[in-house]
Design a protein around this motif. Structure first.
Motif, PDB file in Angstrom:
ATOM      1  N   ARG A  47       3.530   0.964  -3.523  1.00 34.10           N
ATOM      2  CA  ARG A  47       3.158   0.424  -4.828  1.00 34.10           C
ATOM      3  C   ARG A  47       3.398   1.391  -5.968  1.00 34.10           C
ATOM      4  N   GLU A  48       3.227   2.700  -5.707  1.00 33.27           N
ATOM      5  CA  GLU A  48       3.473   3.661  -6.788  1.00 33.27           C
ATOM      6  C   GLU A  48       4.918   3.578  -7.258  1.00 33.27           C
ATOM      7  N   GLU A  82       0.843  -1.200   0.000  1.00 28.64           N
ATOM      8  CA  GLU A  82       0.000   0.000   0.000  1.00 28.64           C
ATOM      9  C   GLU A  82       0.873   1.242   0.000  1.00 28.64           C
ATOM     10  N   LEU A 100     -12.671  -5.838  -4.293  1.00 30.68           N
ATOM     11  CA  LEU A 100     -12.950  -4.777  -5.267  1.00 30.68           C
ATOM     12  C   LEU A 100     -13.544  -3.541  -4.602  1.00 30.68           C
ATOM     13  N   GLN A 144      -7.984  -3.687   0.161  1.00 32.46           N
ATOM     14  CA  GLN A 144      -8.143  -4.356  -1.132  1.00 32.46           C
ATOM     15  C   GLN A 144      -7.120  -5.473  -1.291  1.00 32.46           C
ATOM     16  N   LEU A 145      -5.860  -5.134  -0.996  1.00 37.66           N
ATOM     17  CA  LEU A 145      -4.789  -6.120  -1.151  1.00 37.66           C
ATOM     18  C   LEU A 145      -4.946  -7.259  -0.164  1.00 37.66           C
ATOM     19  N   ASN A 186      -6.587  -4.792 -11.418  1.00 36.92           N
ATOM     20  CA  ASN A 186      -5.719  -5.964 -11.235  1.00 36.92           C
ATOM     21  C   ASN A 186      -6.494  -7.112 -10.608  1.00 36.92           C
ATOM     22  N   ILE A 187      -7.389  -6.766  -9.671  1.00 41.87           N
ATOM     23  CA  ILE A 187      -8.190  -7.807  -9.029  1.00 41.87           C
ATOM     24  C   ILE A 187      -9.049  -8.503 -10.079  1.00 41.87           C
ATOM     25  N   ALA A 228      -7.933  -9.478  -1.375  1.00 42.68           N
ATOM     26  CA  ALA A 228      -7.599 -10.181  -2.621  1.00 42.68           C
ATOM     27  C   ALA A 228      -6.503 -11.215  -2.371  1.00 42.68           C
ATOM     28  N   ILE A 247      -0.671   4.836 -12.692  1.00 42.68           N
ATOM     29  CA  ILE A 247      -0.675   3.482 -12.148  1.00 42.68           C
ATOM     30  C   ILE A 247      -2.051   2.844 -12.315  1.00 42.68           C
ATOM     31  N   ARG A 248      -2.041   1.547 -12.655  1.00 42.07           N
ATOM     32  CA  ARG A 248      -3.293   0.824 -12.854  1.00 42.07           C
ATOM     33  C   ARG A 248      -4.008   0.676 -11.517  1.00 42.07           C
ATOM     34  N   ALA A 307       5.536   0.390  -9.163  1.00 47.84           N
ATOM     35  CA  ALA A 307       4.846   0.288 -10.448  1.00 47.84           C
ATOM     36  C   ALA A 307       5.448   1.207 -11.487  1.00 47.84           C
ATOM     37  N   ILE A 320      -5.927  -0.846  -8.425  1.00 52.43           N
ATOM     38  CA  ILE A 320      -5.889  -2.205  -7.885  1.00 52.43           C
ATOM     39  C   ILE A 320      -7.123  -2.984  -8.321  1.00 52.43           C
ATOM     40  N   TYR A 327       1.657  -8.449  -8.266  1.00 53.78           N
ATOM     41  CA  TYR A 327       0.882  -8.088  -9.455  1.00 53.78           C
ATOM     42  C   TYR A 327      -0.314  -7.216  -9.070  1.00 53.78           C
ATOM     43  N   LEU A 328      -1.021  -7.615  -7.990  1.00 54.62           N
ATOM     44  CA  LEU A 328      -2.204  -6.853  -7.573  1.00 54.62           C
ATOM     45  C   LEU A 328      -1.839  -5.403  -7.281  1.00 54.62           C
ATOM     46  N   ALA A 329      -0.694  -5.212  -6.646  1.00 52.59           N
ATOM     47  CA  ALA A 329      -0.325  -3.862  -6.230  1.00 52.59           C
ATOM     48  C   ALA A 329       0.166  -3.014  -7.394  1.00 52.59           C
ATOM     49  N   THR A 330       0.919  -3.634  -8.284  1.00 54.94           N
ATOM     50  CA  THR A 330       1.575  -2.828  -9.316  1.00 54.94           C
ATOM     51  C   THR A 330       0.894  -2.935 -10.673  1.00 54.94           C
ATOM     52  N   GLY A 331       0.160  -4.009 -10.904  1.00 55.69           N
ATOM     53  CA  GLY A 331      -0.457  -4.199 -12.214  1.00 55.69           C
ATOM     54  C   GLY A 331       0.559  -4.525 -13.281  1.00 55.69           C
ATOM     55  N   PRO A 376      -6.364   0.818  -0.319  1.00 59.53           N
ATOM     56  CA  PRO A 376      -5.509  -0.160  -1.001  1.00 59.53           C
ATOM     57  C   PRO A 376      -5.113  -1.313  -0.076  1.00 59.53           C
ATOM     58  N   ALA A 400       1.316 -13.033  -6.764  1.00 59.33           N
ATOM     59  CA  ALA A 400      -0.020 -12.489  -6.999  1.00 59.33           C
ATOM     60  C   ALA A 400      -0.145 -11.111  -6.368  1.00 59.33           C
TER      61      ALA A 400
END
Lengths: 146, 434, 478
Positions: B187-188, B184, B361, B369-370, C8-9, B373, C2-3, B191, C5, B243-247, B366, B240
């Motif tokens: 992540r910026e 959280e 979602l 969310q993380l 991504n989910i 997920a 940035i995408r 990414a 979250i 990926y979720l954090a950074t896309g 964040p 995972a």
């Protein structure tokens, strides 16, 4: 084992399978209904932001939306989550926190204080959608999903 | 806190729990009726106690006024019910009573995780403490007094004689909490493309260091303990969540390549890893089918005997699979309830995972969310790893099938995960101004 | 930017859903697609579930001798086998090590779930009811089996005898053997299995149906059939001069005559003296493609239709006879040919029965506990492979090969019976040549066909012929 008993046993087995599927279908139905209503909710932002409303030449750009974390620090220092570049702002000025299912604003012992809707705050105050947070000459509007 | 004390009506949850009660009753009736296990006191005590626990958990949430999700608890209970039926079917009676004990302990853990910490968001504050706690827990089986060695693996801790706990299971949760709070915050930076940050002092990869360090430590302990399954689950969650954090799929793809490279290296260096790969490639070969491949071959026979409708609960022959109640519950279930039943079971897991992901979602920060997920992904990944192992899609690793397999550590951990997901959805409803 | 979250989910959830789909397909593969194959796997314990608590059906020879039975022992039942020389053909049914041979092929019948009785299968699967087991009758004749085992002795090799009229297998021996009783006895099974499974002699392999060898001169039956049907006059004299080379392009390679012959040969004399040069010449005349076609018609290079698994062998490594030297070598049974003794017995049976290829079978009937025949096993014959006249001509030449003056296969003679036969001495990479004999008797109306193979035998075909004679004599009741 005699045949009627075995047929009854198969009745139980079949019932087990049927109940498994009824349970699945009901669970899926509940998920489906939830997703449909949430699809409308998701159209609005789920996350909370501070939107820059009033600023000055050296401050943040007007209209900029600053996303909030679970705990976000506000202040002049570059290490803050929301950097408020203003002479009146302290290095660590205030925090915005998600706690107990609500958003809260708290002053971190700043020199010049933090205003919420024009009132200087003395303790932790609850934030609601549309509230205005003022630090020095910078005004930020709190925006959260309803 | 005053608002919380107002009880909430959780009708959907109660309605679904009714079907769970029916499921456990019919399951026990079928297994005992088929003569697969003798009728004894435990055959009645276990389903009755289970239903009582299920209703108690529902009442606990209702009285507490939780406005969190109403689907997760019934789903978890439904899977646990199937698990108890399978333990009654497959395992010696003493294990059934143990599993019931663990179910009660898991319910207690569910209640505890709902109450403590009072405010879930404090989890985000003390991220390094969680990381350290995780490492300590992971290493705890290596300690002299509480460490236990069972079946050749030193991955257990225990205080009494009966209830041994596998801390690696609980570490999953701590790992997800740490990753969620760290990511959280950073992540910026992670990414952003390196090219765009050319002028900056710190390259973004430096922010990966604490995470990678944490991971290396976890891997190191796992390799020492020879716990292949947990290593795989940790690595999957790690990738995972990044990926979720950074896309950025490149992180995940790099990780998969590293995993494959590490796997093939490990297969050569460690005999126990190489043996698993050999079994996976050719379990039916003459050298392996009575040796290392015996368990998988017997599991595949069980799947094959399942057909579309199954042999009937209590009427199959999965007993020949070694430790079937732990590693091969899925194959045994498929043998007796058929492909239809297996698909129903997988669909239950999928609904559970979807629910967890939809909670993620909607979550308001964040971190939440993380967290949601990551926990949901852990459940999904573990299910896929063991079912895929049973069906010879991937090499077999000894992880449990969530809620179904015999085993207390896994059950307790998974109920804590459910409690956390319900709490995230509760926060979401409240913060949205409910 | 940035995408978020949330995006991504969504992507990750999609990946998870796809992985669940793939996993479901994996489960479907084993539980639906592979179900039949897995349930018939000889190692599947479901076929052996009742081995210890209930008697398993008996396996009974043609004369009523019980070859395999379940006897009460202690708390349950134990399997007993009467004849060690049938170890590979009858096989074993072990609680731990699965099943083989007839025990595997008729596993369902022997536990009371014969395919001809779908109701019993259905009741067993869904109602848990066990019908009394059926017994399986096999065509094995114990006297012939004993004669075959005694004649082969402890030489490595195989003997297989069948009735050309029905395809029923009268005797089947594979050496080295093992004692199946040790493999099914829980007290001895682990050590016995270790010894048998790890043995370099591979005793678990039934050499009669799974062993593959170059056929040597016994293959000349096939070459003769292909040449005759292309128009070869069996009486025509063909010049033989040892050594033979079709043209100088063969370089240093030649075909050699086993009797260093210089003279004129017709088909009958060529069979008597097993004249390689004669067969190389008619093979080259016939052509590689036609020779390969006839080998295929006789079943070489394809898996024999049989209840027990059998090897398919090969005509040539590449499947085609496309080089003259390979055609010449194949014509007298060398080249790249590989056949099983069962396949050579089927070739011989085709000659004996006037040109149609019989379907081999071990069992003749499945009989339920009450003595009613559930089903007869009478697979009959496949299509005509060669014309009856061709078969008759070759049959006569095979009689000459045994009875004629100076015949190589003289060792197969039986006083008072006309025997048709052919020896073979197959060169191979593993050392001494393999000795072959194929034959049938009586020549006018054959009731028994035999194929003998002795691995690395100093005397080659001459060692095999007396074994064949002993088996035929026993089959004729002499």
């Amino acid at each position: 084992m005699d045949v009627p008993y075995q047929i009854a046993l198969w009745g139980v087995r079949l019932a087990f399978l049927v109940v498994l599927y009824v349970f699945l279908i009901r669970a899926f139905g509940s998920l489906w209904r939830a997703l449909r209503t949430e699809a409308e909710l998701a159209a609005r932002p789920a996350l909370a932001y501070l939107v820059v409303q009033r600023t000055h030449a050296q401050g943040p750009r007007a209209g900029e939306r600053l996303p909030l974390r679970t705990i976000s620090s506000l202040g002049r220092d570059a290490g803050n989550d929301v950097v408020v570049n203003d002479e009146a702002a302290s290095a660590r000025h205030a925090t915005v926190t998600l706690s107990d299912g609500a958003w809260w604003l708290e002053d971190q012992g700043s020199t010049n204080g933090t205003l919420l809707n024009g009132q200087r705050i003395v303790r932790r105050e609850r934030l609601r959608d549309g509230d205005i947070v003022e630090i020095g000459r910078v005004g930020l509007r709190f925006e959260a999903a309803a | 806190m005053v608002a919380r004390m107002r009880p909430a009506f959780r009708g959907t949850e109660l309605g679904l729990i009714f079907w769970v009660a029916l499921l456990v009753g019919l399951g026990f009736l079928a297994v005992i009726g088929a003569g697969a296990s003798a009728l004894q006191a435990s055959s009645l005590i276990v389903p009755a106690t289970f239903v009582a626990v299920a209703v108690a958990l529902h009442l606990f949430l209702a009285v507490r006024g939780s406005r969190g999700d109403q689907l997760l608890l019934p789903l978890a209970l439904g899977l646990t019910a199937i698990g108890l039926v399978m333990v009654e079917r497959l395992a010696p009676p003493v294990l059934l009573l143990q599993q019931l004990t663990w179910t009660v302990v898991a319910a207690g853990a569910f209640v505890a995780a709902t109450l403590i910490p009072r405010d879930l968001t404090v989890l985000a504050r003390y991220k390094y403490s969680w990381a350290l706690a995780g490492i300590a827990l992971l290493a705890s089986p290596l300690l002299p007094v509480i460490g236990r060695e069972l079946n050749g693996a030193r991955i257990w801790i225990g205080l009494g004689d009966l209830l041994n706990f596998q801390p690696a299971e609980a570490v999953k949760i701590l790992l997800v909490i740490f990753f969620a709070s760290y990511l959280e915050e950073n992540r910026e930076l992670l990414a952003s493309a390196p090219a765009r940050r050319l002028g900056s002092v710190v390259p973004p990869l430096a922010y990966l260091v604490p995470i990678v360090l944490m991971w290396v430590l976890a891997m190191g302990v796992m390799v020492l303990q020879k716990d292949l399954g947990a290593t795989l689950i940790f690595f999957g969650i790690f990738l995972a969540m990044i990926y979720l954090a950074t896309g950025r799929a490149t992180y995940a793809l790099t990780g998969v390549v590293l995993l494959l490279a590490g796997g093939s290296l490990a297969a050569r260096v460690f005999a126990h890893v190489g043996a698993r790969i050999d079994v996976w490639l050719a379990p039916f070969s003459d050298e392996l089918r009575f040796g290392a491949g015996y368990q998988l071959v017997q599991g595949l026979f069980a799947l094959g005997n399942g057909g579309l409708l199954g042999a009937g609960l209590g009427n199959g022959m999965p007993d020949r699979i070694p430790v079937v109640w732990s590693d091969f519950v899925f194959a045994a279930f498929t043998e007796e309830v058929g492909f239809i039943g297996a698909i129903g079971l997988l669909a239950l897991y999928l609904v559970l995972v979807f629910r967890g992901m939809s909670i993620a979602l909607r979550a308001p920060t964040p971190f939440l969310q993380l967290l949601a997920a990551g926990l949901s992904f852990g459940l999904a990944f573990q299910t896929l790893v063991i079912v895929g192992g049973n069906a010879k899609l991937i090499p077999l690793t000894g992880v449990t099938l969530p809620f179904l397999s015999y085993g207390g550590s896994s059950l307790v951990t998974n109920f804590v995960i459910i409690a956390l997901l319900i709490r995230v959805s509760d926060i979401t409803v409240r913060v949205r101004g409910g | 930017m940035i995408r978020p979250i949330a995006a991504n989910i969504r992507s990750l959830t999609l990946v998870i859903a796809l992985a669940f789909l793939a996993t479901s397909m994996g489960v479907a593969y084993w539980s639906l697609v592979q179900a039949a194959e897995l349930s018939a796997d000889p190692f599947n314990p479901r076929l052996l579930a009742t081995l210890r608590d209930r008697p398993r059906g008996a396996i009974v020879a043609a004369d009523g001798t019980v070859l395999a039975s379940s006897a009460r022992s202690g708390s349950g039942y134990a399997r007993k086998y009467a004849d060690r020389s049938l170890a590979q053909a009858i096989g074993y049914a072990s609680y731990t090590y699965g099943t083989s041979g007839v025990e595997a092929a008729y596993a369902e019948s022997l536990i009371g779930r014969d395919a001809a009785d779908p109701i019993s299968q259905w009741r067993a699967r869904y109602l848990g009811e066990q019908s009394p087991p059926a017994s399986v009758r096999v065509a094995i004749v114990p006297a012939v089996q004993r004669a075959a085992a005694a004649a082969l002795g402890d030489r490595r090799g195989a003997v297989i005898a069948l009735d050309p009229r029905t395809g029923g297998i009268l005797a089947s021996v594979s050496q080295p053997g093992y004692d199946p009783n040790l493999i099914v006895d829980p007290a001895t099974q682990d050590l016995a299995w270790q010894q048998v499974n790890g043995n370099v002699g591979k005793p678990l392999i039934d050499r009669a149906r799974q062993g593959l060898y170059p056929p040597g001169s016994t293959f000349k039956l096939v070459t003769a059939a292909a040449a005759l049907e292309r128009g070869l006059d069996p009486k025509a004299k063909i010049r033989v001069d040892d050594p033979y080379q079709a043209d100088p392009s063969w370089g240093s390679y030649t075909v050699k005559s086993p009797s260093q012959a210089h003279g004129d040969f017709d088909l009958s004399l060529a069979f008597q003296r097993s004249e390689n040069i004669y067969f190389a010449k008619i093979g080259l005349q016939t052509g590689g493609a036609r020779l390969a076609e006839y080998a295929a018609r006789f079943g070489i290079g394809s898996v024999p239709r049989c209840e027990l698994s059998a090897a398919k062998g090969q005509i040539a490594t590449g499947g085609q006879l496309d080089r003259p030297i390979l055609v010449a070598d194949t014509s007298f049974g060398q080249g790249e040919l590989l056949v099983s003794p069962l396949q050579m017995a089927l070739v011989t049976a085709t000659i004996a029965r006037g040109g149609s290829l019989p379907v081999p079978h071990y069992a003749t009937a499945v009989v339920d506990a009450a003595g009613n025949t559930l089903r007869l096993i009478e697979p009959g014959a496949l299509a005509q492979a060669i014309k009856p006249e061709t078969a008759a001509t070759i049959g006569a030449a095979m009689v000459a090969a045994v009875e004629g003056p100076g015949a190589f296969a003289f060792g197969a003679r039986i006083p008072g019976v006309r025997v048709a036969g052919k020896t073979g001495t197959a060169e191979n990479a593993s050392g001494l040549p393999h000795g072959w004999f194929v034959g049938f008797a009586p020549a006018e109306s054959p009731v028994a066909v035999v194929a003998v193979l002795i691995e690395n035998s100093p005397g080659g075909g001459e060692d095999a012929a007396p074994v064949g004679a002993a088996v035929l004599r026993s089959a004729l009741g002499r």
